[in-house]
Design a protein around this motif. Structure first.
Motif, PDB file in Angstrom:
ATOM      1  N   ALA A 248       0.852  -1.181   0.000  1.00  0.00           N
ATOM      2  CA  ALA A 248       0.000   0.000   0.000  1.00  0.00           C
ATOM      3  C   ALA A 248       0.890   1.234   0.000  1.00  0.00           C
ATOM      4  CB  ALA A 248      -0.901  -0.004   1.234  1.00  0.00           C
ATOM      5  N   VAL A 249       0.374   2.358  -0.504  1.00  0.00           N
ATOM      6  CA  VAL A 249       1.194   3.564  -0.670  1.00  0.00           C
ATOM      7  C   VAL A 249       0.565   4.739   0.075  1.00  0.00           C
ATOM      8  CG1 VAL A 249       2.037   5.277  -2.338  1.00  0.00           C
ATOM      9  CG2 VAL A 249       2.111   2.840  -2.901  1.00  0.00           C
ATOM     10  N   GLU A 250       1.413   5.474   0.782  1.00  0.00           N
ATOM     11  CA  GLU A 250       1.029   6.746   1.375  1.00  0.00           C
ATOM     12  C   GLU A 250       2.026   7.800   0.920  1.00  0.00           C
ATOM     13  OE1 GLU A 250       0.740   6.500   5.612  1.00  0.00           O
ATOM     14  OE2 GLU A 250      -0.891   5.012   5.586  1.00  0.00           O
ATOM     15  N   LEU A 251       1.516   8.988   0.570  1.00  0.00           N
ATOM     16  CA  LEU A 251       2.361  10.072   0.078  1.00  0.00           C
ATOM     17  C   LEU A 251       2.265  11.272   1.009  1.00  0.00           C
ATOM     18  CD1 LEU A 251       1.441  10.009  -3.734  1.00  0.00           C
ATOM     19  CD2 LEU A 251       3.325   8.817  -2.596  1.00  0.00           C
ATOM     20  N   TYR A 252       3.401  11.940   1.219  1.00  0.00           N
ATOM     21  CA  TYR A 252       3.475  13.130   2.063  1.00  0.00           C
ATOM     22  C   TYR A 252       4.317  14.175   1.345  1.00  0.00           C
ATOM     23  CZ  TYR A 252       1.927   9.886   5.707  1.00  0.00           C
ATOM     24  OH  TYR A 252       1.217   8.963   6.441  1.00  0.00           O
ATOM     25  N   GLY A 253       3.978  15.457   1.516  1.00  0.00           N
ATOM     26  CA  GLY A 253       4.764  16.518   0.906  1.00  0.00           C
ATOM     27  C   GLY A 253       3.901  17.714   0.558  1.00  0.00           C
ATOM     28  N   PHE A 254       4.423  18.572  -0.311  1.00  0.00           N
ATOM     29  CA  PHE A 254       3.679  19.732  -0.790  1.00  0.00           C
ATOM     30  C   PHE A 254       2.767  19.289  -1.919  1.00  0.00           C
ATOM     31  CE2 PHE A 254       3.289  23.904  -2.975  1.00  0.00           C
ATOM     32  CZ  PHE A 254       2.880  24.661  -1.878  1.00  0.00           C
ATOM     33  N   LEU A 255       1.724  20.059  -2.182  1.00  0.00           N
ATOM     34  CA  LEU A 255       0.815  19.722  -3.284  1.00  0.00           C
ATOM     35  C   LEU A 255       1.564  19.818  -4.611  1.00  0.00           C
ATOM     36  CD1 LEU A 255      -2.093  19.012  -4.095  1.00  0.00           C
ATOM     37  CD2 LEU A 255      -2.519  21.467  -4.334  1.00  0.00           C
ATOM     38  N   GLU A 267      -3.345   5.179  -0.800  1.00  0.00           N
ATOM     39  CA  GLU A 267      -4.383   5.083   0.221  1.00  0.00           C
ATOM     40  C   GLU A 267      -4.490   6.377   1.021  1.00  0.00           C
ATOM     41  OE1 GLU A 267      -3.836   1.636   2.653  1.00  0.00           O
ATOM     42  OE2 GLU A 267      -4.513   0.268   1.052  1.00  0.00           O
ATOM     43  N   LYS A 268      -3.405   7.133   1.072  1.00  0.00           N
ATOM     44  CA  LYS A 268      -3.422   8.395   1.798  1.00  0.00           C
ATOM     45  C   LYS A 268      -2.464   9.352   1.114  1.00  0.00           C
ATOM     46  CE  LYS A 268      -3.238   8.550   6.381  1.00  0.00           C
ATOM     47  NZ  LYS A 268      -2.676   8.499   7.754  1.00  0.00           N
ATOM     48  N   ARG A 269      -2.903  10.601   0.963  1.00  0.00           N
ATOM     49  CA  ARG A 269      -2.049  11.664   0.424  1.00  0.00           C
ATOM     50  C   ARG A 269      -2.169  12.867   1.358  1.00  0.00           C
ATOM     51  NH1 ARG A 269      -4.463  13.225  -4.601  1.00  0.00           N
ATOM     52  NH2 ARG A 269      -6.338  12.320  -3.682  1.00  0.00           N
ATOM     53  N   VAL A 270      -1.078  13.201   2.012  1.00  0.00           N
ATOM     54  CA  VAL A 270      -1.065  14.290   2.987  1.00  0.00           C
ATOM     55  C   VAL A 270      -0.211  15.428   2.443  1.00  0.00           C
ATOM     56  CG1 VAL A 270      -0.448  14.977   5.333  1.00  0.00           C
ATOM     57  CG2 VAL A 270      -1.327  12.668   4.899  1.00  0.00           C
ATOM     58  N   VAL A 271      -0.812  16.613   2.335  1.00  0.00           N
ATOM     59  CA  VAL A 271      -0.062  17.772   1.843  1.00  0.00           C
ATOM     60  C   VAL A 271       0.126  18.775   2.977  1.00  0.00           C
ATOM     61  CG1 VAL A 271      -0.802  17.491  -0.542  1.00  0.00           C
ATOM     62  CG2 VAL A 271      -2.174  18.877   0.979  1.00  0.00           C
ATOM     63  N   PHE A 272       1.353  19.278   3.088  1.00  0.00           N
ATOM     64  CA  PHE A 272       1.693  20.287   4.085  1.00  0.00           C
ATOM     65  C   PHE A 272       1.672  21.659   3.426  1.00  0.00           C
ATOM     66  CE2 PHE A 272       3.860  16.380   5.443  1.00  0.00           C
ATOM     67  CZ  PHE A 272       3.323  16.248   6.715  1.00  0.00           C
ATOM     68  N   LEU A 273       0.933  22.581   4.029  1.00  0.00           N
ATOM     69  CA  LEU A 273       0.765  23.903   3.442  1.00  0.00           C
ATOM     70  C   LEU A 273       0.927  24.983   4.500  1.00  0.00           C
ATOM     71  CD1 LEU A 273      -2.443  23.160   1.339  1.00  0.00           C
ATOM     72  CD2 LEU A 273      -0.120  23.334   0.449  1.00  0.00           C
ATOM     73  N   PRO A 274       1.497  26.127   4.116  1.00  0.00           N
ATOM     74  CA  PRO A 274       1.500  27.280   5.028  1.00  0.00           C
ATOM     75  C   PRO A 274       0.065  27.707   5.320  1.00  0.00           C
ATOM     76  CG  PRO A 274       3.010  27.604   3.184  1.00  0.00           C
ATOM     77  CD  PRO A 274       2.185  26.408   2.846  1.00  0.00           C
ATOM     78  N   GLY A 275      -0.167  28.272   6.506  1.00  0.00           N
ATOM     79  CA  GLY A 275      -1.507  28.643   6.906  1.00  0.00           C
ATOM     80  C   GLY A 275      -2.213  29.576   5.954  1.00  0.00           C
ATOM     81  N   HIS A 276      -1.460  30.483   5.299  1.00  0.00           N
ATOM     82  CA  HIS A 276      -2.110  31.464   4.422  1.00  0.00           C
ATOM     83  C   HIS A 276      -2.652  30.840   3.142  1.00  0.00           C
ATOM     84  CE1 HIS A 276       2.024  31.396   2.737  1.00  0.00           C
ATOM     85  NE2 HIS A 276       1.429  31.695   1.609  1.00  0.00           N
ATOM     86  N   HIS A 277      -2.292  29.575   2.853  1.00  0.00           N
ATOM     87  CA  HIS A 277      -2.801  28.913   1.649  1.00  0.00           C
ATOM     88  C   HIS A 277      -4.206  28.361   1.831  1.00  0.00           C
ATOM     89  CE1 HIS A 277       0.433  29.386  -1.034  1.00  0.00           C
ATOM     90  NE2 HIS A 277       1.250  28.473  -0.548  1.00  0.00           N
ATOM     91  N   LYS A 278      -4.729  28.381   3.048  1.00  0.00           N
ATOM     92  CA  LYS A 278      -6.021  27.757   3.305  1.00  0.00           C
ATOM     93  C   LYS A 278      -7.132  28.373   2.466  1.00  0.00           C
ATOM     94  CE  LYS A 278      -8.786  25.961   7.132  1.00  0.00           C
ATOM     95  NZ  LYS A 278      -8.882  25.833   8.598  1.00  0.00           N
ATOM     96  N   ALA A 286      -6.073  21.336  -3.179  1.00  0.00           N
ATOM     97  CA  ALA A 286      -5.787  20.208  -2.287  1.00  0.00           C
ATOM     98  C   ALA A 286      -7.072  19.517  -1.856  1.00  0.00           C
ATOM     99  CB  ALA A 286      -5.003  20.694  -1.071  1.00  0.00           C
ATOM    100  N   ARG A 287      -8.075  20.311  -1.511  1.00  0.00           N
ATOM    101  CA  ARG A 287      -9.350  19.741  -1.078  1.00  0.00           C
ATOM    102  C   ARG A 287     -10.067  19.050  -2.239  1.00  0.00           C
ATOM    103  NH1 ARG A 287      -8.950  24.488   1.884  1.00  0.00           N
ATOM    104  NH2 ARG A 287     -10.062  25.753   0.341  1.00  0.00           N
ATOM    105  N   GLU A 288     -10.074  19.692  -3.418  1.00  0.00           N
ATOM    106  CA  GLU A 288     -10.767  19.123  -4.580  1.00  0.00           C
ATOM    107  C   GLU A 288     -10.142  17.799  -5.014  1.00  0.00           C
ATOM    108  OE1 GLU A 288     -10.768  21.992  -7.670  1.00  0.00           O
ATOM    109  OE2 GLU A 288     -12.348  23.235  -6.795  1.00  0.00           O
ATOM    110  N   SER A 289      -8.845  17.669  -4.846  1.00  0.00           N
ATOM    111  CA  SER A 289      -8.142  16.460  -5.293  1.00  0.00           C
ATOM    112  C   SER A 289      -8.169  15.347  -4.257  1.00  0.00           C
ATOM    113  CB  SER A 289      -6.696  16.797  -5.664  1.00  0.00           C
ATOM    114  OG  SER A 289      -6.002  17.325  -4.546  1.00  0.00           O
ATOM    115  N   GLY A 290      -8.816  15.597  -3.122  1.00  0.00           N
ATOM    116  CA  GLY A 290      -8.964  14.544  -2.119  1.00  0.00           C
ATOM    117  C   GLY A 290      -7.781  14.356  -1.208  1.00  0.00           C
ATOM    118  N   CYS A 291      -6.876  15.309  -1.159  1.00  0.00           N
ATOM    119  CA  CYS A 291      -5.715  15.213  -0.275  1.00  0.00           C
ATOM    120  C   CYS A 291      -6.105  15.629   1.139  1.00  0.00           C
ATOM    121  CB  CYS A 291      -4.578  16.121  -0.748  1.00  0.00           C
ATOM    122  SG  CYS A 291      -3.824  15.594  -2.318  1.00  0.00           S
ATOM    123  N   GLN A 292      -5.390  15.094   2.103  1.00  0.00           N
ATOM    124  CA  GLN A 292      -5.548  15.514   3.494  1.00  0.00           C
ATOM    125  C   GLN A 292      -4.647  16.713   3.723  1.00  0.00           C
ATOM    126  OE1 GLN A 292      -5.007  12.396   6.438  1.00  0.00           O
ATOM    127  NE2 GLN A 292      -4.301  13.871   7.953  1.00  0.00           N
TER     128      GLN A 292
END
Length: 297
Positions: A248-255, A267-278, A286-292
């Motif tokens: 199984a694969v999990e990905l972490y990083g920037f979008l 199975e999981k894609r986690v993107v780290f973003l600065p707060g101002h990108h929300k 990030a939200r549209e593509s189903g990333c956490q």
């Protein structure tokens, strides 16, 4: 795109500020069938204006009197590429995705920054505002169906791209040996503060990763463990699919485009973003593509 359109006679201008192994590999593959090809590597200068001026001088032969019926470009926001588009004003203009940048609503591929400096730059390089260039596009070629792009749906042609050859279909009947976690590198210092990067490092150390995919513009990998995977000039997607067979694969990083392209096998894609990108196009994508989403501030 070249194969899809059956293009057999073309010239190639490849511009890079990184001179990465991937750049050289892509150029080698594309130039092998080109009539004329040029690889232009120009490291970024301290001041971006000097970089643009040097690049304009390096590619001056491409502004010659020859004409092309069709031109195909990606980075329509680039001052020099933009100027080339204007130079061939009577050519049919076709564009293609530049990673996931085309999908970020309100980003640099949608509208010019409303600054005096950009206005002066466009005049100096004899270019047009990005929004005017977008109106000229006859057709855009994209991998990303279901997402907004720089032109409306009627002017988009969707391609299968690398996925038709490399993406494996999930086999739900076969048990997975284990879960492999991959960190997708990026030039984080360009988009995050030092404090935000440290916060991301702490979170990734807690997760624990198996493989680290370094970005061509990444100056130094983060101290988060994991094996640095040798891409050998290939794209990150190919390397991850090869390394994770049976897992199984999990990905972490920037979008990034990697996060988008591997949606079907992760199975999981986690993107780290600065707060101002929300509340920006990046957070929305990030939200549209189903990333956490994990906001660092």
């Amino acid at each position: 795109m070249i194969d899809h359109l059956g293009i057999i006679n073309y010239d190639l201008l490849y511009i890079t500020h990184n001179n990465s192994e991937e750049d050289r590999s892509y150029f080698s593959r594309l130039s092998s069938s080109a009539t004329i090809s040029e690889y232009v590597y120009l490291p970024p200068a301290r001041f971006d204006l000097f970089t643009h001026i040097k690049l304009r001088l390096r590619v001056r032969s491409w502004f010659c009197d020859c004409d092309y019926k069709n031109i195909y470009v990606a980075s329509i926001n680039s001052l020099v590429i933009n100027a080339l588009i204007c130079r061939f004003s009577f050519s049919n203009l076709y564009t293609f995705d530049d990673g996931a940048a085309n999908l970020v609503k309100g980003g640099s591929y949608y509208i010019d920054p409303s600054t005096k400096r950009m206005t002066v730059y466009r005049i100096l390089f004899k270019g047009l505002a990005v929004e005017k260039v977008r109106k000229r596009i006859a057709r855009h070629f994209s991998l990303y169906k279901g997402f907004c792009n720089i032109v409306e749906e009627s002017r988009i042609t969707y391609l299968d791209g690398w996925r038709s050859e490399y993406q494996r279909a999930p086999d739900i009947t076969s048990p997975r040996e284990r879960t492999k976690r991959y960190f997708i590198g990026a030039p984080f210092e360009e988009v995050m503060s030092g404090q935000e990067i440290e916060r991301m490092i702490d979170l990734m150390l807690a997760v624990g990763i198996d493989g680290y995919i370094k970005h061509p513009r990444e100056k130094k990998e983060l101290p988060i463990g994991g094996i640095i995977l040798d891409k050998g000039g290939r794209i990150a997607e190919e390397v991850i699919l090869e390394d994770s067979v049976g897992c199984a694969v999990e990905l972490y990083g920037f979008l990034s485009s990697v996060m988008m392209n591997l949606q079907g096998v992760s199975e999981k894609r986690v993107v780290f973003l600065p707060g101002h990108h929300k509340l920006t196009g990046v957070g929305e994508l990030a939200r549209e593509s189903g990333c956490q989403e994990v906001y660092l501030t």
